[in-house]
Design an enzyme around this catalytic site. Structure first.
Site, PDB file in Angstrom:
ATOM      1  N   SER A 144       0.878  -1.183   0.000  1.00 23.95           N
ATOM      2  CA  SER A 144       0.000   0.000   0.000  1.00 23.95           C
ATOM      3  C   SER A 144       0.911   1.228   0.000  1.00 23.95           C
ATOM      4  O   SER A 144       2.091   1.113   0.365  1.00 23.95           O
ATOM      5  CB  SER A 144      -0.847  -0.004   1.281  1.00 23.95           C
ATOM      6  OG  SER A 144      -1.408   1.261   1.524  1.00 23.95           O
ATOM      7  N   TYR A 157      -1.395  -1.267  10.857  1.00 24.35           N
ATOM      8  CA  TYR A 157      -1.609  -1.497   9.417  1.00 24.35           C
ATOM      9  C   TYR A 157      -0.443  -0.935   8.596  1.00 24.35           C
ATOM     10  O   TYR A 157       0.119  -1.629   7.745  1.00 24.35           O
ATOM     11  CB  TYR A 157      -2.934  -0.870   8.972  1.00 24.35           C
ATOM     12  CG  TYR A 157      -3.165  -1.046   7.480  1.00 24.35           C
ATOM     13  CD1 TYR A 157      -3.459  -2.303   6.948  1.00 24.35           C
ATOM     14  CD2 TYR A 157      -3.045   0.029   6.596  1.00 24.35           C
ATOM     15  CE1 TYR A 157      -3.639  -2.476   5.581  1.00 24.35           C
ATOM     16  CE2 TYR A 157      -3.237  -0.139   5.231  1.00 24.35           C
ATOM     17  CZ  TYR A 157      -3.531  -1.392   4.727  1.00 24.35           C
ATOM     18  OH  TYR A 157      -3.697  -1.567   3.368  1.00 24.35           O
TER      19      TYR A 157
HETATM   20  N1  LIG Z   1      -8.767  -0.913  -0.590  1.00 20.46           N
HETATM   21  C1  LIG Z   1      -7.739  -0.099  -0.376  1.00 20.46           C
HETATM   22  O1  LIG Z   1      -7.899   1.113  -0.225  1.00 20.46           O
HETATM   23  C2  LIG Z   1      -6.340  -0.649  -0.349  1.00 20.46           C
HETATM   24  C3  LIG Z   1      -5.289   0.239  -0.588  1.00 20.46           C
HETATM   25  C4  LIG Z   1      -3.985  -0.241  -0.555  1.00 20.46           C
HETATM   26  C5  LIG Z   1      -3.735  -1.569  -0.297  1.00 20.46           C
HETATM   27  N2  LIG Z   1      -4.774  -2.410  -0.063  1.00 20.46           N
HETATM   28  C6  LIG Z   1      -4.443  -3.807   0.239  1.00 20.46           C
HETATM   29  O2  LIG Z   1      -4.925  -4.622  -0.814  1.00 20.46           O
HETATM   30  C7  LIG Z   1      -5.292  -5.907  -0.311  1.00 20.46           C
HETATM   31  C8  LIG Z   1      -6.705  -6.210  -0.748  1.00 20.46           C
HETATM   32  O3  LIG Z   1      -7.554  -5.243  -0.193  1.00 20.46           O
HETATM   33  P1  LIG Z   1      -9.054  -5.030  -0.693  1.00 20.46           P
HETATM   34  O4  LIG Z   1      -9.260  -3.573  -0.762  1.00 20.46           O
HETATM   35  O5  LIG Z   1      -9.314  -5.869  -1.858  1.00 20.46           O
HETATM   36  O6  LIG Z   1      -9.807  -5.577   0.608  1.00 20.46           O
HETATM   37  P2  LIG Z   1     -11.227  -6.335   0.731  1.00 20.46           P
HETATM   38  O7  LIG Z   1     -12.145  -5.902  -0.332  1.00 20.46           O
HETATM   39  O8  LIG Z   1     -11.620  -6.172   2.166  1.00 20.46           O
HETATM   40  O9  LIG Z   1     -10.815  -7.862   0.448  1.00 20.46           O
HETATM   41  C9  LIG Z   1      -9.978  -8.549   1.342  1.00 20.46           C
HETATM   42  C10 LIG Z   1      -9.890  -9.982   0.931  1.00 20.46           C
HETATM   43  O10 LIG Z   1      -9.106 -10.669   1.913  1.00 20.46           O
HETATM   44  C11 LIG Z   1      -9.816 -11.832   2.327  1.00 20.46           C
HETATM   45  N3  LIG Z   1      -9.513 -12.161   3.703  1.00 20.46           N
HETATM   46  C12 LIG Z   1      -9.550 -11.339   4.774  1.00 20.46           C
HETATM   47  N4  LIG Z   1      -9.205 -12.003   5.877  1.00 20.46           N
HETATM   48  C13 LIG Z   1      -8.940 -13.287   5.501  1.00 20.46           C
HETATM   49  C14 LIG Z   1      -8.545 -14.452   6.191  1.00 20.46           C
HETATM   50  N5  LIG Z   1      -8.329 -14.453   7.505  1.00 20.46           N
HETATM   51  N6  LIG Z   1      -8.382 -15.590   5.475  1.00 20.46           N
HETATM   52  C15 LIG Z   1      -8.610 -15.608   4.147  1.00 20.46           C
HETATM   53  N7  LIG Z   1      -8.972 -14.522   3.437  1.00 20.46           N
HETATM   54  C16 LIG Z   1      -9.141 -13.388   4.109  1.00 20.46           C
HETATM   55  C17 LIG Z   1     -11.273 -11.450   2.146  1.00 20.46           C
HETATM   56  O11 LIG Z   1     -12.041 -12.618   1.991  1.00 20.46           O
HETATM   57  P3  LIG Z   1     -13.288 -12.983   2.933  1.00 20.46           P
HETATM   58  O12 LIG Z   1     -13.992 -11.721   3.254  1.00 20.46           O
HETATM   59  O13 LIG Z   1     -14.045 -13.957   2.105  1.00 20.46           O
HETATM   60  O14 LIG Z   1     -12.626 -13.596   4.091  1.00 20.46           O
HETATM   61  C18 LIG Z   1     -11.224 -10.676   0.848  1.00 20.46           C
HETATM   62  O15 LIG Z   1     -11.237 -11.550  -0.249  1.00 20.46           O
HETATM   63  C19 LIG Z   1      -5.113  -5.841   1.206  1.00 20.46           C
HETATM   64  O16 LIG Z   1      -3.879  -6.412   1.537  1.00 20.46           O
HETATM   65  C20 LIG Z   1      -5.100  -4.348   1.493  1.00 20.46           C
HETATM   66  O17 LIG Z   1      -4.325  -4.064   2.636  1.00 20.46           O
HETATM   67  C21 LIG Z   1      -6.081  -1.991  -0.091  1.00 20.46           C
END
Ligand SMILES: NC(=O)c1ccc[n+]([C@@H]2O[C@H](COP(=O)([O-])OP(=O)(O)OC[C@H]3O[C@@H](n4cnc5c(N)ncnc54)[C@H](OP(=O)(O)O)[C@@H]3O)[C@@H](O)[C@H]2O)c1
Length: 283
Positions: A144, A157
């Site tokens: 990130s 985080y």
């Molecule tokens: N969105 C942002 O603004 C942003 C910005 C920078 C970086 N990121 C990073 O990008 C990555 C993806 O984020 P996102 O925005 O796509 O988040 P998201 O929409 O909340 O998706 C998170 C994913 O992780 C899975 N997950 C969470 N806990 C888990 C566990 N204990 N075991 C297995 N799967 C698990 C969730 O699946 P289930 O719900 O089915 O468990 C979901 O598929 C993360 O690492 C986040 O830190 C996000």
């Protein structure tokens, strides 16, 4: 390494049920390789599998909590049972929490370390030797822009994402010449459920910053990985944030981030139980 001829190379996406991981799985499906989708929610996984099949890909869904027990061994068993090997690992499972570290539940904060750091490292280190032996494939890790600076009011985080970037960039260098690529992706805010779940969307910083779509980030991430890039920073505002973190001294940057990631109605970090604006924030 010679593989049994009926073992198929697969793209394994953890955190594939939603958000960026789901979008990356969809992009990867267009390559014609099987895609293994890992997450906890069965309905969301099924929907992601439909996406993959609509792109012409072969989808395998595994319901798995990555922080419970021997998750990596269970994933490996699933691959073996289905005649698959992990050619590309996409580590997109992750979560964050906004708030002062003294006011957030300890277990939830340690859970960030378990998922964003421990599970990601375990999976990466488990699958890398096979990739190196085959001289192909690699790992795409989601960090990130939070990885470029300490982040008061989202301390664990931000620190977890610094780990992901440091770990990924170091491995990228170590593995040069092996045919295996490690790419780190460092987006700014992306319009996914992450922002609501982490509470980030209620902070002034995330109201100001533009949000990228998960589809845009997925395409940039996948293309960057295919081009063997070490670091992909999608979008102009994330590049600006990276530059700001490099140029602005911590003495200025940290109070600014602290302020922009706090709501005056948040619980005060001193533990009084009062709102910040009526306690330490009023001094
Ligand atoms: N969105 C942002 O603004 C942003 C910005 C920078 C970086 N990121 C990073 O990008 C990555 C993806 O984020 P996102 O925005 O796509 O988040 P998201 O929409 O909340 O998706 C998170 C994913 O992780 C899975 N997950 C969470 N806990 C888990 C566990 N204990 N075991 C297995 N799967 C698990 C969730 O699946 P289930 O719900 O089915 O468990 C979901 O598929 C993360 O690492 C986040 O830190 C996000």
């Amino acid at each position: 390494m010679t593989l049994h001829s009926d073992v198929r190379m697969a793209v394994v996406v953890v955190g594939a049920s939603r958000g960026i991981g789901r979008a990356i799985a969809k992009v990867a499906a267009t390559q014609g390789t099987p895609v293994v989708l890992v997450g906890r929610s069965p309905e969301a996984l099924a929907a992601a599998a439909t996406d993959v099949r609509q792109q012409g890909g072969d989808a395998f869904a595994l319901e798995l909590d990555l922080v419970v027990g021997d998750a990596t061994a269970r994933l490996q068993d699933f691959l073996t049972t289905n005649g698959l090997a992990c050619d590309v690992l996409v580590n997109s499972a992750g979560y964050g929490l906004r708030g002062a570290a003294t006011t957030l539940p300890l277990d939830d904060q340690l859970g960030i370390i378990d998922l964003n750091i421990r599970a990601l490292s375990d999976l990466t280190l488990h699958f890398l030797p096979g990739m190196v032996a085959r001289g192909r494939g690699g790992v795409l890790n989601l960090a990130s822009v939070a990885s470029f600076t300490p982040g008061p009011n989202m301390a664990v985080y931000y620190a977890s994402k610094s780990f992901v970037r440091s770990f990924s960039e170091a491995l990228h260098q170590e593995l040069r010449g092996t045919g295996v690529t490690i790419t780190c992706v460092a987006p700014g805010p992306v319009a996914t459920e992450f922002l609501e779940r982490s509470g980030a969307n209620r902070a002034p910083l995330f109201k100001i910053l533009p949000k990228l779509s998960s589809e845009y980030v997925a395409k940039r991430a996948w293309n960057g990985f295919k081009s063997r890039r070490r670091l992909v920073v999608p979008g102009a505002s994330a590049k600006l944030a990276m530059l700001a973190a490099a140029l602005i001294p911590h003495a200025i940057m940290l109070p600014l981030i602290s302020r922009l990631q706090r709501r005056s109605s948040d619980p005060c970090p001193c533990g009084s139980g009062k709102q910040y604006r009526k306690c330490c924030g009023a001094r």
